[in-house]
Design a protein around this motif. Structure first.
Motif, PDB file in Angstrom:
ATOM      1  N   LEU A  50      10.417  -3.503  -6.004  1.00 36.88           N
ATOM      2  CA  LEU A  50      10.397  -2.044  -5.867  1.00 36.88           C
ATOM      3  C   LEU A  50       9.562  -1.624  -4.664  1.00 36.88           C
ATOM      4  CD1 LEU A  50       9.862  -0.994  -9.589  1.00 36.88           C
ATOM      5  CD2 LEU A  50      11.991  -0.854  -8.269  1.00 36.88           C
ATOM      6  N   PRO A  51       9.902  -0.486  -4.036  1.00 35.13           N
ATOM      7  CA  PRO A  51       9.052   0.042  -2.967  1.00 35.13           C
ATOM      8  C   PRO A  51       7.643   0.308  -3.500  1.00 35.13           C
ATOM      9  CG  PRO A  51      11.154   1.197  -3.056  1.00 35.13           C
ATOM     10  CD  PRO A  51      11.087   0.353  -4.283  1.00 35.13           C
ATOM     11  N   ILE A  52       6.655   0.248  -2.617  1.00 35.71           N
ATOM     12  CA  ILE A  52       5.274   0.426  -3.081  1.00 35.71           C
ATOM     13  C   ILE A  52       5.037   1.832  -3.630  1.00 35.71           C
ATOM     14  CG2 ILE A  52       4.382  -1.356  -1.553  1.00 35.71           C
ATOM     15  CD1 ILE A  52       3.349   0.879   0.293  1.00 35.71           C
ATOM     16  N   THR A  53       5.897   2.783  -3.278  1.00 35.81           N
ATOM     17  CA  THR A  53       5.762   4.137  -3.814  1.00 35.81           C
ATOM     18  C   THR A  53       6.203   4.227  -5.266  1.00 35.81           C
ATOM     19  OG1 THR A  53       7.960   4.639  -2.904  1.00 35.81           O
ATOM     20  CG2 THR A  53       6.031   5.240  -1.565  1.00 35.81           C
ATOM     21  N   ARG A  54       6.892   3.184  -5.767  1.00 34.31           N
ATOM     22  CA  ARG A  54       7.418   3.215  -7.135  1.00 34.31           C
ATOM     23  C   ARG A  54       6.905   2.076  -8.001  1.00 34.31           C
ATOM     24  NH1 ARG A  54      13.483   2.675  -6.077  1.00 34.31           N
ATOM     25  NH2 ARG A  54      13.456   2.290  -8.337  1.00 34.31           N
ATOM     26  N   SER A  55       6.364   1.048  -7.400  1.00 36.10           N
ATOM     27  CA  SER A  55       5.990  -0.137  -8.166  1.00 36.10           C
ATOM     28  C   SER A  55       4.612   0.016  -8.833  1.00 36.10           C
ATOM     29  CB  SER A  55       5.959  -1.367  -7.263  1.00 36.10           C
ATOM     30  OG  SER A  55       5.445  -2.479  -7.972  1.00 36.10           O
ATOM     31  N   PRO A  56       4.504  -0.299 -10.123  1.00 32.12           N
ATOM     32  CA  PRO A  56       3.193  -0.289 -10.786  1.00 32.12           C
ATOM     33  C   PRO A  56       2.303  -1.448 -10.333  1.00 32.12           C
ATOM     34  CG  PRO A  56       4.885  -1.117 -12.278  1.00 32.12           C
ATOM     35  CD  PRO A  56       5.600  -0.613 -11.061  1.00 32.12           C
ATOM     36  N   LEU A  57       2.891  -2.432  -9.619  1.00 35.81           N
ATOM     37  CA  LEU A  57       2.110  -3.581  -9.152  1.00 35.81           C
ATOM     38  C   LEU A  57       1.278  -3.260  -7.913  1.00 35.81           C
ATOM     39  CD1 LEU A  57       4.756  -6.447  -9.502  1.00 35.81           C
ATOM     40  CD2 LEU A  57       2.972  -5.782 -11.134  1.00 35.81           C
ATOM     41  N   TYR A  58       1.634  -2.210  -7.211  1.00 36.49           N
ATOM     42  CA  TYR A  58       0.953  -1.909  -5.945  1.00 36.49           C
ATOM     43  C   TYR A  58      -0.308  -1.097  -6.192  1.00 36.49           C
ATOM     44  CZ  TYR A  58      -0.137   0.127  -1.420  1.00 36.49           C
ATOM     45  OH  TYR A  58      -0.790   0.534  -0.288  1.00 36.49           O
ATOM     46  N   LYS A  59      -1.394  -1.532  -5.581  1.00 41.04           N
ATOM     47  CA  LYS A  59      -2.657  -0.810  -5.636  1.00 41.04           C
ATOM     48  C   LYS A  59      -3.151  -0.585  -4.212  1.00 41.04           C
ATOM     49  CE  LYS A  59      -2.491  -1.342 -10.110  1.00 41.04           C
ATOM     50  NZ  LYS A  59      -2.063  -0.213 -10.974  1.00 41.04           N
ATOM     51  N   ALA A  60      -3.403   0.658  -3.873  1.00 47.65           N
ATOM     52  CA  ALA A  60      -3.819   0.983  -2.509  1.00 47.65           C
ATOM     53  C   ALA A  60      -5.112   0.278  -2.125  1.00 47.65           C
ATOM     54  CB  ALA A  60      -3.982   2.496  -2.371  1.00 47.65           C
ATOM     55  N   ALA A  61      -5.967  -0.021  -3.089  1.00 46.17           N
ATOM     56  CA  ALA A  61      -7.238  -0.675  -2.784  1.00 46.17           C
ATOM     57  C   ALA A  61      -7.053  -2.134  -2.384  1.00 46.17           C
ATOM     58  CB  ALA A  61      -8.170  -0.583  -3.995  1.00 46.17           C
ATOM     59  N   THR A  62      -5.963  -2.739  -2.817  1.00 42.69           N
ATOM     60  CA  THR A  62      -5.647  -4.141  -2.477  1.00 42.69           C
ATOM     61  C   THR A  62      -4.209  -4.199  -1.966  1.00 42.69           C
ATOM     62  OG1 THR A  62      -5.041  -4.521  -4.789  1.00 42.69           O
ATOM     63  CG2 THR A  62      -7.278  -5.146  -4.105  1.00 42.69           C
ATOM     64  N   PRO A  63      -3.954  -3.657  -0.780  1.00 40.03           N
ATOM     65  CA  PRO A  63      -2.583  -3.402  -0.335  1.00 40.03           C
ATOM     66  C   PRO A  63      -1.728  -4.630  -0.082  1.00 40.03           C
ATOM     67  CG  PRO A  63      -4.135  -2.997   1.450  1.00 40.03           C
ATOM     68  CD  PRO A  63      -4.949  -3.201   0.214  1.00 40.03           C
TER      69      PRO A  63
END
Length: 511
Positions: free
Chosen positions: A309-322
């Motif tokens: 999924l795009p990072i705008t939709r994925s629950p796996l993405y965290k801005a603090a650890t991009p």
């Protein structure tokens, strides 16, 4: 030493250059005592390959005109921090026909064309007792493959250029430009000839020469540019039978250890200190990775999370650890702050670029022996065509001809190498033509980033203006892309050529 043996046939000419290759124009080459036999013919062919190593072509550059490895900076993938090299000034609309980049790019390609024309003319004349018919056909196929590659560079970037197919005298050099269709037709004819004349493989000692697969794949790329999609389907069908396969490791592929992979369809070969290219395109600098090619944030953000999924939709993405839980191609291609980029020195990347990202793909991970970061080792080859590109070209052509079912397996092959989910598992099955088109265009971007193809892609998709907007929205300090319509999509004929040749007319969009 093993690598030197592999490259020796290609590099024989480099040590002989001072004797005959660069003594003025190759078209004036010792006609009375050269081109007499197979050995002469092979040396002449090597002289054409030598041009590919020009800095403004496939070697790349620093403090001079940019090479094709830097051409992603003409769009939205990278920022050319040393703007005077060409791409940065072009995107910021601070160029005109007298800008040196255009003249150097034009001249290098025509230098290759002149050498190819000379080889074609003279190899045809070698008597049959001095060269076998099979070897003659093979060498002519290589010459025409290379001529097509040089003309393809010109056709994509300048569009309408003089079509020169014979050795010229000075008196014959003042020619007008031909239409883009005339040039395109010749590129297609040359590549068809090459595809029929070249072998599928060579002995190991002839490592580096164009093959049947290279000719068919380059022709598929050009037909894709021309939007002749059914031709692309037919051509890639042939390439799929020639024994190519994806390298098991995406990251390892773009190192010297990956050069012999079955994924490489055609590459420009480099061996540090065996030619005069100086700094090769893969140079690492001791304080910053490849200072003049900086990945842009909009590209970095386009790599999906590992759930597909795009990072705008994925629950796996965290801005603090991009960089965590991301498509593995991102970590193989881009340095983030605090990544170690010189392992021998245990040196972390400090984020000291205008974009805060560093180029990793293709770049050496060892310090320079010269103390300034640009010296040896520099033998990394540059891949002009690889098998993943062939799979994605085929997928795009199938979409545009509305042959949708086979698209899934092609994209899935490319994703599987980096353990990204299948299309069906994320986007679903039975997708529309438009949805599959978006998927393949995204896949091309993240798979082929930093390989000099982004401008080629966005231009044929009609997305140059959108690419400029993405680059602008990144808000890189002191970088102001300016889209000027067609002037941002085609190069002007160099002013020096217009001044010297009164038969040449400037591209209408640059008058």
């Amino acid at each position: 030493m093993k690598k030197i043996l592999y490259l020796l046939p290609l590099l024989l000419l480099f040590s002989c250059k001072e004797d005959f290759l660069d003594r003025g124009s190759l078209t004036q080459l010792a006609e009375g005592n050269f081109w007499q036999n197979e050995k002469d013919a092979q040396l002449g062919i090597n002289g054409i390959y030598d041009v590919l190593q020009s800095r403004v072509l496939y070697s790349g550059n620093l403090n001079g005109s940019a090479g094709i490895p830097q051409h992603d900076s003409f769009a939205d993938n990278t920022f050319n921090n040393y703007k005077f090299e060409g791409p940065g000034n072009f995107v910021e609309a601070r160029v005109d026909p007298s800008t040196s980049f255009f003249n150097e790019f034009w001249t290098a390609n025509y230098r290759g064309i002149a050498r190819a024309n000379n080889a074609i003319t003279n190899i045809e004349r070698i008597p049959k007792e001095a060269i076998s018919a099979d070897v003659k056909a093979q060498l002519l196929g290589q010459a025409r493959f290379l001529r097509a590659l040089f003309y393809m560079n010109l056709a994509v970037h300048f569009e309408e250029v003089p079509l020169i197919l014979q050795v010229q005298s000075l008196q014959e050099a003042y020619v007008p430009k031909n239409t883009n269709k005339e040039v395109s037709d010749q590129i297609i004819a040359d590549l068809k000839f090459a595809g029929e004349s070249l072998p599928t493989t060579y002995p190991a000692a002839q490592y580096g020469y164009a093959t049947k697969g290279a000719a068919l794949s380059l022709l598929a790329r050009f037909q894709l540019y021309l939007k002749n999609y059914q031709e692309v389907v037919a051509l890639t069908s042939q390439v799929l039978t020639l024994g190519y396969s994806l390298n098991s490791s995406y990251e390892q592929l773009f190192t010297e250890a990956g050069e012999k992979s079955k994924e490489v369809v055609f590459a420009v070969r480099f061996l540090q200190d065996q030619s005069d290219n100086g700094e090769t395109f893969s140079a690492t600098f001791t304080g910053i990775p490849k200072v003049n090619v900086q990945p842009l944030r909009n590209l970095v953000n386009d790599y999906y999370a590992t759930d597909g999924l795009p990072i705008t939709r994925s629950p796996l993405y965290k801005a603090a650890t991009p960089k965590l839980n991301r498509d593995p191609r991102l970590a193989a291609s881009v340095y983030f702050k605090d990544d170690i980029f010189l392992t021998d020195l245990n040196r972390p990347f400090t984020g000291n670029t205008a974009t805060t990202f560093g180029l990793k793909k293709y770049i050496r991970n060892s310090p320079s022996t010269s103390g300034v970061g640009v010296g040896s080792p520099g033998g990394q080859d540059f891949y002009v065509i690889r098998y993943a590109d062939v799979l994605l070209m085929r997928a795009e052509a199938l979409i545009e001809t509305n042959q949708l079912p086979d698209v899934y397996s092609l994209v899935n092959q490319v994703r599987a190498r980096v353990k990204m989910p299948k299309v069906e598992d994320v986007e679903g099955s039975g997708l529309s033509q438009a949805a599959l088109r978006d998927i393949v265009r995204h896949e091309r971007r993240v798979e082929l980033a930093f390989e000099g193809l982004r401008f080629f892609d966005v231009k044929r998709w009609g997305e140059v203006e959108a690419a400029y907007k993405r680059a602008t929205d990144d808000r890189v300090a002191a970088y102001r892309p300016v889209y000027r319509g067609r002037m941002s999509e085609v190069f002007p004929i160099p002013q020096s050529e217009i001044d010297a040749n009164k038969s040449l007319a400037q591209h209408p969009d640059w008058k």
